[in-house]
Write a protein that holds these residues in place. Structure first.
Motif, PDB file in Angstrom:
ATOM      1  N   ILE A 254       0.880  -0.940   0.134  1.00 13.18           N
ATOM      2  CA  ILE A 254       0.009   0.138  -0.205  1.00 13.18           C
ATOM      3  C   ILE A 254       0.834   1.305  -0.185  1.00 13.18           C
ATOM      4  CG2 ILE A 254      -1.474   1.266   1.397  1.00 13.18           C
ATOM      5  CD1 ILE A 254      -3.033  -1.178   2.085  1.00 13.18           C
ATOM      6  N   LYS A 255       1.801   1.157   0.651  1.00 17.77           N
ATOM      7  CA  LYS A 255       2.935   2.544   0.877  1.00 17.77           C
ATOM      8  C   LYS A 255       3.424   2.652  -0.448  1.00 17.77           C
ATOM      9  CE  LYS A 255       6.746   4.274   3.473  1.00 17.77           C
ATOM     10  NZ  LYS A 255       7.669   4.216   4.363  1.00 17.77           N
ATOM     11  N   ALA A 256       3.782   1.524  -1.230  1.00 19.49           N
ATOM     12  CA  ALA A 256       4.541   1.849  -2.526  1.00 19.49           C
ATOM     13  C   ALA A 256       3.589   2.558  -3.514  1.00 19.49           C
ATOM     14  CB  ALA A 256       5.404   0.447  -2.876  1.00 19.49           C
ATOM     15  N   LEU A 257       2.254   1.924  -3.485  1.00 20.05           N
ATOM     16  CA  LEU A 257       1.580   2.270  -4.543  1.00 20.05           C
ATOM     17  C   LEU A 257       1.218   4.042  -4.199  1.00 20.05           C
ATOM     18  CD1 LEU A 257      -0.173   2.054  -7.055  1.00 20.05           C
ATOM     19  CD2 LEU A 257      -1.853   0.777  -5.949  1.00 20.05           C
ATOM     20  N   ALA A 258       0.857   4.009  -2.934  1.00 18.55           N
ATOM     21  CA  ALA A 258       0.426   5.375  -2.458  1.00 18.55           C
ATOM     22  C   ALA A 258       1.468   6.294  -3.011  1.00 18.55           C
ATOM     23  CB  ALA A 258       0.277   5.357  -0.852  1.00 18.55           C
ATOM     24  N   GLU A 259       2.663   6.115  -2.762  1.00 13.76           N
ATOM     25  CA  GLU A 259       3.795   6.940  -3.302  1.00 13.76           C
ATOM     26  C   GLU A 259       3.870   7.350  -4.580  1.00 13.76           C
ATOM     27  OE1 GLU A 259       7.451   5.206  -1.433  1.00 13.76           O
ATOM     28  OE2 GLU A 259       6.963   5.731   0.505  1.00 13.76           O
ATOM     29  N   GLN A 260       3.621   6.150  -5.384  1.00 15.66           N
ATOM     30  CA  GLN A 260       3.487   6.347  -6.649  1.00 15.66           C
ATOM     31  C   GLN A 260       2.449   7.345  -7.257  1.00 15.66           C
ATOM     32  OE1 GLN A 260       3.650   2.861  -9.489  1.00 15.66           O
ATOM     33  NE2 GLN A 260       4.766   1.792  -7.970  1.00 15.66           N
ATOM     34  N   ILE A 261       1.139   7.076  -6.656  1.00 15.50           N
ATOM     35  CA  ILE A 261       0.086   8.122  -6.957  1.00 15.50           C
ATOM     36  C   ILE A 261       0.187   9.547  -6.082  1.00 15.50           C
ATOM     37  CG2 ILE A 261      -1.024   6.292  -7.950  1.00 15.50           C
ATOM     38  CD1 ILE A 261      -2.863   6.427  -5.373  1.00 15.50           C
ATOM     39  N   ASN A 262       1.244   9.586  -5.080  1.00 14.70           N
ATOM     40  CA  ASN A 262       1.017  10.873  -4.266  1.00 14.70           C
ATOM     41  C   ASN A 262       0.131  11.112  -3.526  1.00 14.70           C
ATOM     42  OD1 ASN A 262       2.849  13.103  -3.422  1.00 14.70           O
ATOM     43  ND2 ASN A 262       1.941  14.202  -4.745  1.00 14.70           N
ATOM     44  N   VAL A 263      -0.222   9.929  -2.827  1.00 18.67           N
ATOM     45  CA  VAL A 263      -1.601  10.145  -1.777  1.00 18.67           C
ATOM     46  C   VAL A 263      -0.852   9.334  -0.253  1.00 18.67           C
ATOM     47  CG1 VAL A 263      -3.092  10.134  -3.570  1.00 18.67           C
ATOM     48  CG2 VAL A 263      -2.672   7.731  -2.411  1.00 18.67           C
ATOM     49  N   ASP A 264      -1.530   9.779   0.764  1.00 18.00           N
ATOM     50  CA  ASP A 264      -1.239   8.993   1.998  1.00 18.00           C
ATOM     51  C   ASP A 264      -1.698   7.498   1.857  1.00 18.00           C
ATOM     52  OD1 ASP A 264      -2.307   8.183   4.834  1.00 18.00           O
ATOM     53  OD2 ASP A 264      -0.939  10.030   5.011  1.00 18.00           O
ATOM     54  N   PRO A 265      -0.726   6.778   2.446  1.00 17.78           N
ATOM     55  CA  PRO A 265      -1.143   5.245   2.537  1.00 17.78           C
ATOM     56  C   PRO A 265      -2.595   4.742   2.877  1.00 17.78           C
ATOM     57  CG  PRO A 265       0.995   5.445   3.068  1.00 17.78           C
ATOM     58  CD  PRO A 265       0.418   6.713   3.022  1.00 17.78           C
ATOM     59  N   ARG A 266      -2.918   5.678   4.084  1.00 22.05           N
ATOM     60  CA  ARG A 266      -4.124   5.376   4.699  1.00 22.05           C
ATOM     61  C   ARG A 266      -5.324   5.881   3.802  1.00 22.05           C
ATOM     62  NH1 ARG A 266      -2.652   9.247   9.988  1.00 22.05           N
ATOM     63  NH2 ARG A 266      -2.035  10.354   8.022  1.00 22.05           N
ATOM     64  N   TYR A 267      -5.113   6.804   2.882  1.00 21.32           N
ATOM     65  CA  TYR A 267      -6.244   7.237   1.835  1.00 21.32           C
ATOM     66  C   TYR A 267      -6.482   5.981   1.048  1.00 21.32           C
ATOM     67  CZ  TYR A 267      -8.483   9.850  -1.922  1.00 21.32           C
ATOM     68  OH  TYR A 267      -9.218  10.203  -2.954  1.00 21.32           O
ATOM     69  N   LEU A 268      -5.151   5.463   0.669  1.00 18.31           N
ATOM     70  CA  LEU A 268      -5.289   4.350  -0.549  1.00 18.31           C
ATOM     71  C   LEU A 268      -5.889   3.083   0.147  1.00 18.31           C
ATOM     72  CD1 LEU A 268      -4.635   2.923  -3.183  1.00 18.31           C
ATOM     73  CD2 LEU A 268      -2.504   2.683  -2.339  1.00 18.31           C
ATOM     74  N   SER A 269      -5.711   2.922   1.403  1.00 19.92           N
ATOM     75  CA  SER A 269      -6.293   1.682   2.064  1.00 19.92           C
ATOM     76  C   SER A 269      -7.820   2.218   2.150  1.00 19.92           C
ATOM     77  CB  SER A 269      -5.723   1.697   3.539  1.00 19.92           C
ATOM     78  OG  SER A 269      -6.130   0.551   4.339  1.00 19.92           O
ATOM     79  N   GLU A 270      -8.267   3.244   2.512  1.00 17.61           N
ATOM     80  CA  GLU A 270      -9.701   3.611   2.517  1.00 17.61           C
ATOM     81  C   GLU A 270     -10.164   3.116   1.278  1.00 17.61           C
ATOM     82  OE1 GLU A 270     -12.395   7.377   3.345  1.00 17.61           O
ATOM     83  OE2 GLU A 270     -10.631   7.125   4.491  1.00 17.61           O
ATOM     84  N   ILE A 271      -9.697   3.566  -0.090  1.00 10.83           N
ATOM     85  CA  ILE A 271     -10.314   3.183  -1.166  1.00 10.83           C
ATOM     86  C   ILE A 271     -10.311   1.681  -1.363  1.00 10.83           C
ATOM     87  CG2 ILE A 271      -9.654   3.353  -3.628  1.00 10.83           C
ATOM     88  CD1 ILE A 271      -8.023   5.954  -2.954  1.00 10.83           C
ATOM     89  N   GLU A 272      -9.367   1.032  -0.946  1.00 12.07           N
ATOM     90  CA  GLU A 272      -9.404  -0.484  -1.083  1.00 12.07           C
ATOM     91  C   GLU A 272     -10.407  -0.977  -0.300  1.00 12.07           C
ATOM     92  OE1 GLU A 272      -4.777  -1.424  -2.261  1.00 12.07           O
ATOM     93  OE2 GLU A 272      -5.690  -2.077  -0.542  1.00 12.07           O
ATOM     94  N   LEU A 273     -10.737  -0.550   1.004  1.00 13.91           N
ATOM     95  CA  LEU A 273     -11.755  -1.309   1.811  1.00 13.91           C
ATOM     96  C   LEU A 273     -13.114  -0.584   2.061  1.00 13.91           C
ATOM     97  CD1 LEU A 273      -8.739  -1.826   4.410  1.00 13.91           C
ATOM     98  CD2 LEU A 273      -9.756  -3.346   2.904  1.00 13.91           C
ATOM     99  N   LYS A 274     -13.249   0.679   1.812  1.00 13.52           N
ATOM    100  CA  LYS A 274     -14.562   1.004   1.947  1.00 13.52           C
ATOM    101  C   LYS A 274     -15.137   1.456   0.663  1.00 13.52           C
ATOM    102  CE  LYS A 274     -13.202   3.325   6.214  1.00 13.52           C
ATOM    103  NZ  LYS A 274     -13.430   4.579   7.280  1.00 13.52           N
ATOM    104  N   PRO A 275     -16.367   1.506   0.524  1.00 11.89           N
ATOM    105  CA  PRO A 275     -17.295   1.742  -0.657  1.00 11.89           C
ATOM    106  C   PRO A 275     -17.266   3.187  -0.849  1.00 11.89           C
ATOM    107  CG  PRO A 275     -18.748   1.126   1.286  1.00 11.89           C
ATOM    108  CD  PRO A 275     -17.444   1.015   1.728  1.00 11.89           C
TER     109      PRO A 275
END
Length: 114
Positions: free
Chosen positions: A28-49
């Motif tokens: 999650i951290k590596a992908l978040a860095e590639q798209i320039n977002v916080d890893p928590r935000y990416l995690s929320e995208i993956e887990l919440k509707p």
């Protein structure tokens, strides 16, 4: 972020992102860095509707090799089973060197069915 209920076609977006990220071997951290977002935000995208902003969607579609038309033109996928959609996406993520194995396996299975 918009809600899934307001955007038909995005019902599987978070799950698709997570599956693609894992298939690509990214954390999650590596992908978040590639798209320039916080890893928590990416995690929320993956887990919440929920649905991220358009720039984030575009980056995730590009990096994760997701089928853009599934989200923005879901009618094209309406008649395709969920399993076929998942397999199709996994095939898109498959490295070229393994495609002959996949093709031979499918060809063998077709011959067995005949």
């Amino acid at each position: 972020m918009a809600k899934i209920k307001d955007c038909p076609g995005f019902e599987t977006f978070g799950v698709d992102v997570r599956a693609a990220r894992e298939a690509l071997g990214l954390t999650i951290k590596a992908l978040a860095e590639q798209i320039n977002v916080d890893p928590r935000y990416l995690s929320e995208i993956e887990l919440k509707p929920t649905i991220p902003s358009i720039p984030v969607i575009l980056q995730l579609v590009r990096i994760c090799r997701l089928p853009m038309e599934r989200y923005f033109n879901p009618e094209l996928f309406g008649e395709v089973s969920a399993q076929r959609q998942r397999v199709s996406h996994k095939l898109q993520l498959c490295p070229e060197k393994y495609l002959p194995i996949v093709e031979a396996t499918i060809d063998g299975a077709i011959k067995l069915d005949e």
